[in-house]
Design a protein around this motif. Structure first.
Motif, short mmCIF file in Angstrom:
data_model
loop_
_atom_site.label_atom_id
_atom_site.label_comp_id
_atom_site.label_asym_id
_atom_site.label_seq_id
_atom_site.Cartn_x
_atom_site.Cartn_y
_atom_site.Cartn_z
N HIS A 24 47.39 19.61 48.56
CA HIS A 24 46.81 19.51 47.38
C HIS A 24 47.57 18.32 46.53
O HIS A 24 47.09 17.76 45.88
CB HIS A 24 46.23 20.41 46.63
N MET A 25 48.78 18.63 46.53
CA MET A 25 49.74 17.58 45.91
C MET A 25 49.47 16.33 46.29
O MET A 25 49.72 15.28 45.81
CB MET A 25 51.16 18.06 45.91
N PHE A 57 48.45 17.44 40.03
CA PHE A 57 49.50 16.97 40.71
C PHE A 57 50.82 18.07 40.05
O PHE A 57 51.76 18.44 40.73
CB PHE A 57 50.07 15.70 40.48
N ILE A 58 50.85 17.93 38.72
CA ILE A 58 51.86 18.91 38.17
C ILE A 58 51.64 20.29 38.51
O ILE A 58 52.92 21.00 38.82
CB ILE A 58 51.72 18.82 36.65
N LEU A 59 50.37 20.79 38.63
CA LEU A 59 50.35 22.14 39.23
C LEU A 59 50.90 22.43 40.44
O LEU A 59 51.63 23.40 40.91
CB LEU A 59 48.78 22.61 39.17
N GLN A 65 57.32 23.66 44.64
CA GLN A 65 58.67 23.98 44.21
C GLN A 65 58.92 25.51 44.34
O GLN A 65 59.80 26.14 44.71
CB GLN A 65 59.13 23.21 43.08
N ASP A 66 58.14 26.26 43.46
CA ASP A 66 58.12 27.62 43.41
C ASP A 66 57.75 28.42 44.64
O ASP A 66 58.77 29.28 44.90
CB ASP A 66 57.00 28.48 42.62
N ALA A 67 57.07 28.23 45.44
CA ALA A 67 56.75 28.52 46.89
C ALA A 67 57.91 28.47 47.99
O ALA A 67 58.45 29.34 48.39
CB ALA A 67 55.58 28.31 47.44
N PHE A 118 58.02 20.44 33.13
CA PHE A 118 56.69 20.49 32.82
C PHE A 118 56.47 21.44 31.95
O PHE A 118 55.09 21.45 31.33
CB PHE A 118 55.76 20.46 34.14
N ALA A 119 57.24 22.43 31.63
CA ALA A 119 56.93 23.40 30.53
C ALA A 119 57.13 23.02 29.32
O ALA A 119 56.61 23.56 28.40
CB ALA A 119 57.75 24.52 30.94
#
Length: 164
Positions: A24-25, A57-59, A65-67, A118-119
């Motif tokens: 998706h990215m 893209f941001i999501l 990165q989290d996964a 991004f936060a």
């Protein structure tokens, strides 16, 4: 299922999750390609479709990165029977670097900082937003390279059994 089987299944699940986010990215990036590189003016004048592509893209960058950080990297160590589950993340990163799964623990920390960037919203600083997004787009290639490297290394070590 024994502990080795559980570790392998966690690793497979983490790889599949990362692959979905990567897909998706990549789709979001391909939709943005004609607008790159970004600058403040381009972001401020972006139509709804472009904003949605940026949001996607941001999501997905953040989710990938989290996964990778919360699931994949620990699962790699677990599958390799490395006793690092109770260690700080920096120790895990250094161990993965030493084992050849990461080029650099510092690189991973930079990618994490991008994700954390991004936060913060910079509504009055479009050039700052554009710079962060452009750097994250470069970082997305780094994330993909890390994922590819992990899949390759696991495939070599397990003749395709773990990542397949």
């Amino acid at each position: 299922m024994n502990s080795t089987g559980t570790a392998i299944q966690r690793l497979r699940d983490a790889i599949e999750e990362c692959r979905r986010h990567r897909h998706h990215m990549r789709h979001a990036l391909s939709s943005l390609e004609s607008r790159l590189p970004l600058d403040g003016e381009a972001i401020d004048s972006m139509d709804d479709e472009g904003v949605q592509d940026l949001d996607q893209f941001i999501l997905r960058f953040g989710k990938l990165q989290d996964a990778m950080g919360m699931r994949l990297l620990p699962a790699v160590l677990m599958a390799l029977q490395e006793p690092f589950e109770d260690r700080p993340m920096l120790d895990k990163l250094h161990r993965l670097e030493k084992l050849g799964y990461l080029d650099s623990a510092a690189q991973w920390q930079e990618l994490r900082a991008l994700r954390n960037g991004f936060a913060h919203d910079y509504p009055d600083e479009p050039e700052k937003r554009a710079a962060l997004l452009n750097r994250a787009m470069e970082g997305s290639r780094e994330l993909e390279a890390i994922l590819d490297r992990i899949e390759q290394r696991l495939g070599e070590e397990n003749a395709g059994g773990v990542s397949g």
